[in-house]
Design a protein around this motif. Sequence first.
Motif, short mmCIF file in Angstrom:
data_model
loop_
_atom_site.label_atom_id
_atom_site.label_comp_id
_atom_site.label_asym_id
_atom_site.label_seq_id
_atom_site.Cartn_x
_atom_site.Cartn_y
_atom_site.Cartn_z
N GLU A 44 1.09 -0.94 -0.54
CA GLU A 44 0.00 0.07 0.02
C GLU A 44 0.97 0.99 -0.08
O GLU A 44 1.89 1.39 1.24
N GLY A 45 0.30 2.26 -0.49
CA GLY A 45 1.11 3.45 -0.73
C GLY A 45 2.45 3.64 -2.02
O GLY A 45 2.66 4.66 -2.09
N LYS A 46 2.82 2.69 -2.85
CA LYS A 46 3.70 2.66 -3.60
C LYS A 46 3.47 2.60 -4.61
O LYS A 46 2.47 2.74 -5.05
N PRO A 47 4.18 2.77 -5.31
CA PRO A 47 4.10 2.48 -7.37
C PRO A 47 3.52 1.13 -7.78
O PRO A 47 4.28 0.72 -7.30
N GLY A 48 2.28 2.12 -8.37
CA GLY A 48 1.39 0.12 -8.95
C GLY A 48 2.65 0.77 -10.16
O GLY A 48 2.19 1.50 -11.21
N ASP A 49 2.74 -0.49 -10.57
CA ASP A 49 3.39 -0.34 -12.19
C ASP A 49 3.17 -1.86 -12.50
O ASP A 49 3.98 -1.96 -14.21
N SER A 50 2.54 -2.83 -13.04
CA SER A 50 2.13 -3.85 -13.00
C SER A 50 0.78 -4.56 -12.86
O SER A 50 -0.09 -4.23 -11.15
N LEU A 51 0.03 -5.56 -13.67
CA LEU A 51 -1.58 -6.17 -13.22
C LEU A 51 -0.95 -7.70 -12.99
O LEU A 51 0.48 -8.58 -13.41
N LEU A 52 -1.07 -8.09 -11.79
CA LEU A 52 -0.96 -9.35 -11.46
C LEU A 52 -2.30 -10.67 -11.49
O LEU A 52 -3.61 -10.07 -11.36
N GLY A 83 -4.30 -5.07 -8.88
CA GLY A 83 -3.44 -4.91 -9.42
C GLY A 83 -3.58 -4.24 -10.58
O GLY A 83 -2.65 -3.26 -11.51
N GLU A 84 -4.75 -3.83 -10.93
CA GLU A 84 -5.86 -4.54 -12.33
C GLU A 84 -5.52 -1.91 -12.96
O GLU A 84 -5.33 -1.59 -13.93
N LEU A 85 -5.75 -1.83 -11.79
CA LEU A 85 -5.52 -0.11 -12.37
C LEU A 85 -4.17 -0.36 -12.80
O LEU A 85 -3.41 1.38 -13.44
N ALA A 86 -2.57 -0.15 -12.33
CA ALA A 86 -1.51 0.11 -12.93
C ALA A 86 -1.98 0.08 -13.64
O ALA A 86 -0.77 1.02 -14.80
N LEU A 87 -2.62 -0.25 -15.07
CA LEU A 87 -2.76 -0.35 -16.49
C LEU A 87 -2.97 0.46 -16.75
O LEU A 87 -3.14 1.74 -18.19
N GLY A 91 0.25 5.81 -9.83
CA GLY A 91 -0.14 6.09 -9.02
C GLY A 91 0.09 5.10 -7.91
O GLY A 91 0.27 4.03 -7.65
N GLU A 92 0.11 5.47 -7.00
CA GLU A 92 0.04 4.20 -5.32
C GLU A 92 -0.99 3.88 -5.09
O GLU A 92 -1.86 3.49 -5.55
N ARG A 93 -0.07 2.44 -4.72
CA ARG A 93 -1.27 1.10 -4.31
C ARG A 93 -2.88 1.39 -3.46
O ARG A 93 -1.85 2.04 -2.62
N LEU A 94 -3.50 1.36 -3.73
CA LEU A 94 -4.53 1.50 -2.82
C LEU A 94 -4.37 0.42 -1.68
O LEU A 94 -5.28 0.45 -0.39
N CYS A 95 -3.88 -0.45 -1.66
CA CYS A 95 -4.17 -1.75 -0.64
C CYS A 95 -2.26 -2.72 -0.78
O CYS A 95 -2.06 -2.25 -1.44
N SER A 96 -2.07 -3.79 0.45
CA SER A 96 -1.07 -4.36 0.82
C SER A 96 -1.87 -5.57 -0.15
O SER A 96 -2.78 -6.29 0.02
#
Length: 156
Positions: A44-52, A83-87, A91-96
């Motif tokens: 959470e709070g770290k940059p998101g850059d991928s879908l898993l 983490g689909e929003l990263a595509l 932005g930052e991850r909304l959760c861990s």
Amino acid sequence: MALVPETTLKACPLFKGFTDTGISIFAAASVSRAFPKGTALFTEGKPGDSLLIVGEGTVRLSARSPSGEDVALGEVTVGEPLGELALVQKGERLCSATAQTDVMALEIRSADFQKLLAAKPQACIKLLMGIVSHFGAKARDNRDMLRTLVARAPGT
């Protein structure tokens, strides 16, 4: 053992209705990742850059409360995306997301998706529509819980 990308993608609701050709486009752009039990897939709070997409295992989702407590949000299992929003946007991850068991997942990085967007726009638009549809379903599924939270909010 590595995942079979095509099988994992076909199990994911984001790729519902994709042809074998469409699946193979994203399979070629994906990377198999292993996460031992207890490992963070993202924080959470770290940059998101991928879908898993979970291929094996179970992932626990959690977020920090205003008091700093770790609050469980649910679990993600085989075939489900994370983490689909990263595509869609940076932005930052909304959760861990933490591996509850040993987890194997497919990863599609935002940078690779952007390259595919130029080369295979129809496939990428279809995936984006899948993401929108998936989010709509999540919103509907969580509507009652949201109403309960709003009803408890001070001043309502």
